[in-house]
Design a protein around this motif. Structure first.
Motif, PDB file in Angstrom:
ATOM      1  N   GLN A 196       0.813  -1.216   0.000  1.00 51.51           N
ATOM      2  CA  GLN A 196       0.000   0.000   0.000  1.00 51.51           C
ATOM      3  C   GLN A 196       0.847   1.267   0.000  1.00 51.51           C
ATOM      4  O   GLN A 196       0.369   2.349  -0.322  1.00 51.51           O
ATOM      5  CB  GLN A 196      -0.915   0.058   1.236  1.00 51.51           C
ATOM      6  CG  GLN A 196      -1.571  -1.249   1.629  1.00 51.51           C
ATOM      7  CD  GLN A 196      -0.743  -1.944   2.708  1.00 51.51           C
ATOM      8  OE1 GLN A 196       0.443  -2.236   2.485  1.00 51.51           O
ATOM      9  NE2 GLN A 196      -1.350  -2.227   3.831  1.00 51.51           N
ATOM     10  N   GLY A 197       2.093   1.124   0.381  1.00 48.57           N
ATOM     11  CA  GLY A 197       2.962   2.282   0.471  1.00 48.57           C
ATOM     12  C   GLY A 197       2.998   2.863   1.877  1.00 48.57           C
ATOM     13  O   GLY A 197       2.032   2.752   2.641  1.00 48.57           O
ATOM     14  N   THR A 198       4.120   3.479   2.227  1.00 48.07           N
ATOM     15  CA  THR A 198       4.266   4.237   3.473  1.00 48.07           C
ATOM     16  C   THR A 198       4.514   5.684   3.109  1.00 48.07           C
ATOM     17  O   THR A 198       5.455   5.987   2.360  1.00 48.07           O
ATOM     18  CB  THR A 198       5.440   3.723   4.322  1.00 48.07           C
ATOM     19  OG1 THR A 198       5.165   2.401   4.770  1.00 48.07           O
ATOM     20  CG2 THR A 198       5.667   4.635   5.528  1.00 48.07           C
ATOM     21  N   THR A 199       3.657   6.566   3.613  1.00 47.90           N
ATOM     22  CA  THR A 199       3.830   7.997   3.361  1.00 47.90           C
ATOM     23  C   THR A 199       4.678   8.588   4.469  1.00 47.90           C
ATOM     24  O   THR A 199       4.283   8.568   5.641  1.00 47.90           O
ATOM     25  CB  THR A 199       2.471   8.711   3.310  1.00 47.90           C
ATOM     26  OG1 THR A 199       1.691   8.143   2.258  1.00 47.90           O
ATOM     27  CG2 THR A 199       2.671  10.205   3.036  1.00 47.90           C
ATOM     28  N   LEU A 200       5.848   9.073   4.115  1.00 47.17           N
ATOM     29  CA  LEU A 200       6.778   9.649   5.083  1.00 47.17           C
ATOM     30  C   LEU A 200       6.792  11.165   4.923  1.00 47.17           C
ATOM     31  O   LEU A 200       6.969  11.679   3.828  1.00 47.17           O
ATOM     32  CB  LEU A 200       8.188   9.099   4.860  1.00 47.17           C
ATOM     33  CG  LEU A 200       9.307   9.735   5.689  1.00 47.17           C
ATOM     34  CD1 LEU A 200       9.101   9.437   7.171  1.00 47.17           C
ATOM     35  CD2 LEU A 200      10.672   9.233   5.233  1.00 47.17           C
TER      36      LEU A 200
END
Lengths: 115, 111
Positions: B103-107
């Protein structure tokens, strides 16, 4: 060397309209792919092709069609646009089955909104 | 069904912090795991991992794969505001051209 070129970059469609997203690559890659990206969902595979004349469904193919008449081109067709198809679409190509730094090249994306 | 899961989904840190992003997977016939960074446009390649225990490193970023635990981590040390992005993990099953994405990691890195 242009890589993977997608057009258009942005588009707004009305419900029920149709359109074709264009994708062209000039790297002589045999594999090509269409992904869609929704917020917080990563990329989902719509359709892919392992060579001219061969296509197959990915994870989320409903509402889309593709064709691969040449090695270079892999257009994605939306026949009856629905709000659920609002997304960012990425075309990609590869020469070694998706492996490697140079093996997978993405286009710059198409932002589609269906209203 | 093949699956890739990333955690956390989002993360806010301050410049200079160190972050660890996680990626677990369940894939038939694993071939490789890839990390991508995505800013405003298309994902850009960071690392490809195929063997357990061998760290890949590029500047302040590093990554390692554990094929026994079906897990990979991406570390970023001394974070900078330019590290703000979505980080995507993807797995390539063998004998297919497809990539299966998490899903992705938003940093977000704050000054």
């Amino acid at each position: 060397n242009a890589g993977v070129t997608q057009t258009p970059k942005f588009r707004i469609l009305k419900i029920g309209q149709s359109m074709t997203l264009q994708c062209t690559q000039d790297m002589n890659h045999n594999y090509m792919y269409w992904y869609r990206q929704d917020p917080g969902m990563g990329l989902k595979l719509i359709y892919y092709s392992v060579g001219a004349g061969i296509t197959d469904k990915g994870e989320v193919p409903n509402g889309y069609n593709v064709s691969r008449s040449t090695t270079e081109d892999f257009p994605l067709r939306l026949e009856l646009a629905a709000p659920s198809q609002t997304s960012v679409y990425f075309c990609a190509s590869s020469y070694l089955k998706g492996q490697g730094a140079d093996g997978y090249t993405f286009g710059s994306g198409t932002r589609l909104t269906v209203v | 069904e093949d699956k890739v899961v990333q955690s956390p989904l989002s993360l806010v840190v301050h410049e200079g912090d160190t972050v660890t992003l996680n990626c677990s997977y369940e894939v038939t016939n694993f071939r490789s795991l890839l990390w991508y960074k995505q800013e405003k446009k298309a994902p850009t390649f960071l690392f490809m991992l195929t063997s357990s225990g061998i760290e890949k490193k590029s500047g302040r970023l590093s990554s390692i794969l554990d094929k026994k635990e079906l897990f990979s981590i991406l570390n970023i040390t001394a974070t900078q505001t330019g590290d703000s992005a979505i980080y995507l993990c993807a797995v390539a099953p063998s004998n297919t051209g497809k990539l299966i994405f998490g899903q992705g990691t938003t940093l977000q890195v704050k000054p």
